[in-house]
Design a protein around this motif. Structure first.
Motif, PDB file in Angstrom:
ATOM      1  N   MET A   1      40.601  31.048   6.412  1.00  0.00           N
ATOM      2  CA  MET A   1      40.225  30.439   5.085  1.00  0.00           C
ATOM      3  C   MET A   1      40.309  31.432   4.263  1.00  0.00           C
ATOM      4  O   MET A   1      40.040  32.502   4.381  1.00  0.00           O
ATOM      5  N   SER A   2      41.033  31.059   3.076  1.00  0.00           N
ATOM      6  CA  SER A   2      40.961  32.127   1.906  1.00  0.00           C
ATOM      7  C   SER A   2      39.713  32.391   1.144  1.00  0.00           C
ATOM      8  O   SER A   2      38.995  31.468   1.048  1.00  0.00           O
ATOM      9  N   LYS A   3      39.487  33.728   0.970  1.00  0.00           N
ATOM     10  CA  LYS A   3      38.502  33.936  -0.029  1.00  0.00           C
ATOM     11  C   LYS A   3      38.855  34.786  -1.234  1.00  0.00           C
ATOM     12  O   LYS A   3      39.193  35.910  -1.123  1.00  0.00           O
ATOM     13  N   ILE A   4      38.927  34.181  -2.340  1.00  0.00           N
ATOM     14  CA  ILE A   4      39.397  34.864  -3.535  1.00  0.00           C
ATOM     15  C   ILE A   4      38.401  35.664  -4.300  1.00  0.00           C
ATOM     16  O   ILE A   4      37.456  34.817  -4.557  1.00  0.00           O
ATOM     17  N   VAL A   5      38.417  36.910  -4.582  1.00  0.00           N
ATOM     18  CA  VAL A   5      37.355  37.455  -5.171  1.00  0.00           C
ATOM     19  C   VAL A   5      37.893  37.952  -6.766  1.00  0.00           C
ATOM     20  O   VAL A   5      38.952  38.515  -6.643  1.00  0.00           O
ATOM     21  N   ILE A   6      37.472  37.605  -7.627  1.00  0.00           N
ATOM     22  CA  ILE A   6      37.710  38.064  -9.077  1.00  0.00           C
ATOM     23  C   ILE A   6      36.567  39.036  -9.455  1.00  0.00           C
ATOM     24  O   ILE A   6      35.590  38.761  -9.334  1.00  0.00           O
ATOM     25  N   THR A   7      37.003  40.471  -9.698  1.00  0.00           N
ATOM     26  CA  THR A   7      36.172  41.486  -9.764  1.00  0.00           C
ATOM     27  C   THR A   7      35.697  41.490 -11.438  1.00  0.00           C
ATOM     28  O   THR A   7      36.430  41.055 -12.302  1.00  0.00           O
ATOM     29  N   ASP A   8      34.469  41.660 -11.304  1.00  0.00           N
ATOM     30  CA  ASP A   8      33.589  41.669 -12.552  1.00  0.00           C
ATOM     31  C   ASP A   8      33.085  42.996 -12.924  1.00  0.00           C
ATOM     32  O   ASP A   8      31.986  43.142 -12.677  1.00  0.00           O
ATOM     33  N   TYR A   9      33.753  43.768 -13.893  1.00  0.00           N
ATOM     34  CA  TYR A   9      33.298  45.081 -13.995  1.00  0.00           C
ATOM     35  C   TYR A   9      32.940  45.251 -15.403  1.00  0.00           C
ATOM     36  O   TYR A   9      33.094  46.277 -16.111  1.00  0.00           O
ATOM     37  N   GLY A  10      32.658  44.026 -16.349  1.00  0.00           N
ATOM     38  CA  GLY A  10      32.304  44.009 -17.368  1.00  0.00           C
ATOM     39  C   GLY A  10      33.407  43.852 -18.585  1.00  0.00           C
ATOM     40  O   GLY A  10      33.245  44.178 -19.717  1.00  0.00           O
ATOM     41  N   VAL A  11      34.658  43.917 -17.964  1.00  0.00           N
ATOM     42  CA  VAL A  11      35.844  44.070 -18.918  1.00  0.00           C
ATOM     43  C   VAL A  11      36.831  43.060 -18.372  1.00  0.00           C
ATOM     44  O   VAL A  11      37.272  43.010 -17.352  1.00  0.00           O
ATOM     45  N   GLY A  12      37.041  41.767 -19.284  1.00  0.00           N
ATOM     46  CA  GLY A  12      38.100  40.988 -18.729  1.00  0.00           C
ATOM     47  C   GLY A  12      38.083  39.664 -19.477  1.00  0.00           C
ATOM     48  O   GLY A  12      36.794  39.175 -20.013  1.00  0.00           O
ATOM     49  N   ASN A  13      38.854  38.889 -19.264  1.00  0.00           N
ATOM     50  CA  ASN A  13      39.091  37.373 -19.570  1.00  0.00           C
ATOM     51  C   ASN A  13      38.592  36.579 -18.459  1.00  0.00           C
ATOM     52  O   ASN A  13      39.327  35.655 -17.792  1.00  0.00           O
ATOM     53  N   LEU A  14      37.316  36.886 -17.902  1.00  0.00           N
ATOM     54  CA  LEU A  14      36.891  36.321 -16.482  1.00  0.00           C
ATOM     55  C   LEU A  14      36.869  34.734 -16.501  1.00  0.00           C
ATOM     56  O   LEU A  14      37.124  33.960 -15.568  1.00  0.00           O
ATOM     57  N   LEU A  15      36.163  34.193 -17.650  1.00  0.00           N
ATOM     58  CA  LEU A  15      35.978  32.691 -17.409  1.00  0.00           C
ATOM     59  C   LEU A  15      37.143  31.831 -17.618  1.00  0.00           C
ATOM     60  O   LEU A  15      37.276  31.014 -16.447  1.00  0.00           O
ATOM     61  N   SER A  16      38.282  32.303 -18.141  1.00  0.00           N
ATOM     62  CA  SER A  16      39.387  31.391 -17.895  1.00  0.00           C
ATOM     63  C   SER A  16      40.128  31.702 -16.743  1.00  0.00           C
ATOM     64  O   SER A  16      40.613  30.781 -16.080  1.00  0.00           O
ATOM     65  N   ILE A  17      39.835  32.937 -16.314  1.00  0.00           N
ATOM     66  CA  ILE A  17      40.695  33.146 -14.839  1.00  0.00           C
ATOM     67  C   ILE A  17      39.936  32.360 -13.775  1.00  0.00           C
ATOM     68  O   ILE A  17      40.545  31.686 -12.989  1.00  0.00           O
ATOM     69  N   LEU A  18      38.641  32.601 -14.008  1.00  0.00           N
ATOM     70  CA  LEU A  18      37.913  31.780 -12.896  1.00  0.00           C
ATOM     71  C   LEU A  18      38.143  30.281 -12.744  1.00  0.00           C
ATOM     72  O   LEU A  18      38.418  29.732 -11.957  1.00  0.00           O
ATOM     73  N   ARG A  19      38.055  29.843 -14.094  1.00  0.00           N
ATOM     74  CA  ARG A  19      38.489  28.402 -14.178  1.00  0.00           C
ATOM     75  C   ARG A  19      39.852  28.076 -13.773  1.00  0.00           C
ATOM     76  O   ARG A  19      39.874  26.891 -12.841  1.00  0.00           O
ATOM     77  N   ALA A  20      40.793  28.785 -13.811  1.00  0.00           N
ATOM     78  CA  ALA A  20      42.137  28.525 -13.057  1.00  0.00           C
ATOM     79  C   ALA A  20      42.014  28.495 -11.765  1.00  0.00           C
ATOM     80  O   ALA A  20      42.604  27.694 -11.215  1.00  0.00           O
ATOM     81  N   PHE A  21      41.506  29.474 -11.309  1.00  0.00           N
ATOM     82  CA  PHE A  21      41.431  29.392  -9.887  1.00  0.00           C
ATOM     83  C   PHE A  21      40.486  28.473  -9.341  1.00  0.00           C
ATOM     84  O   PHE A  21      40.815  28.045  -8.147  1.00  0.00           O
ATOM     85  N   GLU A  22      39.424  28.089  -9.868  1.00  0.00           N
ATOM     86  CA  GLU A  22      38.801  26.876  -9.287  1.00  0.00           C
ATOM     87  C   GLU A  22      39.465  25.529  -9.222  1.00  0.00           C
ATOM     88  O   GLU A  22      39.173  24.801  -8.393  1.00  0.00           O
ATOM     89  N   HIS A  23      40.286  25.424 -10.253  1.00  0.00           N
ATOM     90  CA  HIS A  23      40.920  24.440 -10.365  1.00  0.00           C
ATOM     91  C   HIS A  23      42.058  24.348  -9.345  1.00  0.00           C
ATOM     92  O   HIS A  23      42.197  22.946  -8.613  1.00  0.00           O
ATOM     93  N   CYS A  24      42.556  25.266  -8.538  1.00  0.00           N
ATOM     94  CA  CYS A  24      43.245  24.987  -7.246  1.00  0.00           C
ATOM     95  C   CYS A  24      42.738  25.657  -6.112  1.00  0.00           C
ATOM     96  O   CYS A  24      43.489  25.411  -5.104  1.00  0.00           O
ATOM     97  N   CYS A  25      41.834  26.309  -5.922  1.00  0.00           N
ATOM     98  CA  CYS A  25      41.401  27.084  -4.716  1.00  0.00           C
ATOM     99  C   CYS A  25      39.885  26.467  -4.364  1.00  0.00           C
ATOM    100  O   CYS A  25      38.867  26.412  -5.485  1.00  0.00           O
TER     101      CYS A  25
END
Length: 130
Positions: A1-25
């Motif tokens: 099973m895949s486990k995708i981690v998006i790093t949150d180090y305080g800089v980034g377009n996090l919400l749009s990336i998270l939503r895109a991956f949640e849509h397909c994963c």
């Protein structure tokens, strides 16, 4: 099973990336804890802003070595925007600044004049590589 981690180090377009991956994963996590990278099958490193400040934030939040370890283990990794640029040796944005050195090469500013005319800086969109 895949486990995708998006790093949150305080800089980034996090919400749009998270939503895109949640849509397909199914198993995607936004993580502030660098230790979570150890169990990731896939890693996403976003980044928005100046190269040097993104690299510094990544280091200050303890993500540098876990990202290196993930890549050295041969696991898939996606750098988004400055997250991709940080993988190179260095950048000349606002002076010369070291990156992670995972990919040999130098990140440099797009020329203001290209084969197709002038470029708007910052350049958002697709361009042919010279």
């Amino acid at each position: 099973m895949s486990k995708i981690v998006i790093t949150d180090y305080g800089v980034g377009n996090l919400l749009s990336i998270l939503r895109a991956f949640e849509h397909c994963c199914d198993d995607v996590m936004l993580e502030k804890n660098p230790a979570a990278i150890k169990d990731a099958t896939h890693l996403v490193v976003p980044g928005v802003g100046a190269f040097a400040s993104c690299v510094q934030a990544m280091k200050d939040h303890g993500f540098e070595q876990p990202i290196r370890d993930h890549i050295e283990a041969g696991k898939p990794m996606l750098g988004v925007c400055v997250g991709m640029q940080m993988l190179f040796d260095d950048s000349d944005e606002f002076g010369t600044h070291a990156g992670l050195g995972v990919i040999p090469g130098h990140v440099t500013r797009l020329p203001e004049q290209g084969r197709t005319g002038s470029h708007k800086i910052p350049n958002i969109g697709w361009e042919k590589l010279i």
